[in-house]
Design an enzyme around this catalytic site. Sequence first.
Site, PDB file in Angstrom:
ATOM      1  N   LYS A  42       0.909  -1.094  -0.042  1.00 44.59           N
ATOM      2  CA  LYS A  42       0.057   0.081   0.007  1.00 44.59           C
ATOM      3  C   LYS A  42       0.751   1.288   0.077  1.00 44.59           C
ATOM      4  CE  LYS A  42      -3.915  -2.172   1.929  1.00 44.59           C
ATOM      5  NZ  LYS A  42      -5.085  -1.962   2.542  1.00 44.59           N
ATOM      6  N   ARG A  43       2.089   1.047   0.690  1.00 48.46           N
ATOM      7  CA  ARG A  43       2.991   2.363   0.719  1.00 48.46           C
ATOM      8  C   ARG A  43       3.556   2.643  -0.534  1.00 48.46           C
ATOM      9  NH1 ARG A  43       1.880   5.502   4.887  1.00 48.46           N
ATOM     10  NH2 ARG A  43       0.607   4.244   6.053  1.00 48.46           N
TER      11      ARG A  43
END
Length: 503
Positions: free
Chosen positions: A262-263
């Site tokens: 996600k990052r």
Amino acid sequence: MKTVRVRFAPSPTGPLHIGGVRTALYNYLFARKNNGTMILRIEDTDQARFVEGAEKYIIESLLWCGIEFDESVTVGGPHAPYRQSERRELYKQYSDQLIVSGNAYYAFDTPDELEQHRKKAEAAKKIFTYNAESRKKLRNSLTLSKQEVEKLLSEDVPHVVRFLIPEHTEVVMHDIIRGKVVVQSESLDDKVLYKSDGMPTYHLANIVDDHLMEISHVIRGEEWLPSLPLHILLYQAFGWESPEFAHLPLLLKPDGNGKLSKRDGDRLGFPVFPIDWIDPVSGEKYSGYRESGYYPDAFVNMLALLGWNPGTEQEIFNMEELIDTFTLDRVGKSGSKFDPEKTKWFNHQYLIKKSDEAVAEEFNQVLKAKNIEIAHGKLVKIVSLVKERVQFVKDVWNETYFFFEAPQTYDEQVVKKRWNEQSPEQMKSLVNLLETIEPFESAFIDQAIKTWIEETQFGMGAIMNALRLLLVGAAKGPHLGDIMDIIGKEEAISRIKNGIERI
Ligand code: GLU
């Protein structure tokens, strides 16, 4: 093949990552291809991880992608409700059933006690697992007397229900993508099925619902493969036929080093979410493909090919073509590297396939936001000149702003290189020429300038470069005849005169 019923079963614990969208897409393609049913089930039994707005986000994202559901929390269906928290009453009886059949047991160990065991094991450089070995020494209905268990239950002492992993058993599984997978039961732990808060865990609710909803094929991410042995054992314990399974390969970071997380997106400069997500707690924003200017069909096309291949050279597929061509046996086993550049390439392909009118229509929204009005015909012409060069509609502005406004500044590098002592006189004389051109249209302008340059011997390069600088302010843009045709004689002349003054 049996009647196909597949489900996408996200947990609303945050925004849907593109890996999740791909899982939904493959389920959808498989369902449509096989005249099956596509179901959306919201798996929200883990209340601690529930995130406000996540369910709405998931539904909106899939809608944007054109992934439709036949049964879901929004459209309903014969197995409603499709949100597990609304089915909570239902799971207890299945948990009880496993206790009665001896496939599960009550465990009364408190979180504190378990933490102690974990620490003790850690100190001995071991990992604590609740399994065939340790369960004999822990506080559960296998070690406590019947009376004691009944007393604890009647006093509502917090407890969980755990699955009893059978000893010395070979669990044999078949995965459509990976083939035969075998695991020894010794490597498994007694997972919690029913929690002290009166909610089932993912494992129990998932199996019960897949069974009740008559799911034929479970198509999900590879991260669930380690849960498969437990799931197979659960089906066996219930005496139910299990669905078929297909575990999809991971999406990897562009360099291939590890799972796309996600990052990664905003860190590496590309979205990993379908649409923008604002974290309800931190307020942090994560960018999405929709808001970044991608077409949903380009995004879906790109995702479809991340892990699946059609077996031909074809790369551009609309949804119908994907449905026609998709088969699970062409999904690879190994992870697929995400390629942000290729993703832009897909968008470009979809953009150039559109008519100039359609792109002009979209670009007109950008202009409207800037309070710029322009005749439709002119706009279509402008778009036709630059369409091949852009990846996104929003980029059209960068390639065309000089059609709408005279240069405010002049690129210094270009001035140094292209503007010399003769330039002012040459440009003044060019103005006189332009005055005489009628009609002021690209082909006539080109012809007139060409003849004039032959007569004056000014040199094509010198004239055109200086002229471009005055009209555009930089060494860029489409053919000058086209630019002048569109901005018109008056504007062209005024830009030239202005430029001579200012440079
Ligand atoms: N709720 C699980 C998830 O969030 C579903 C896994 C499955 O498809 O079994 O991915």
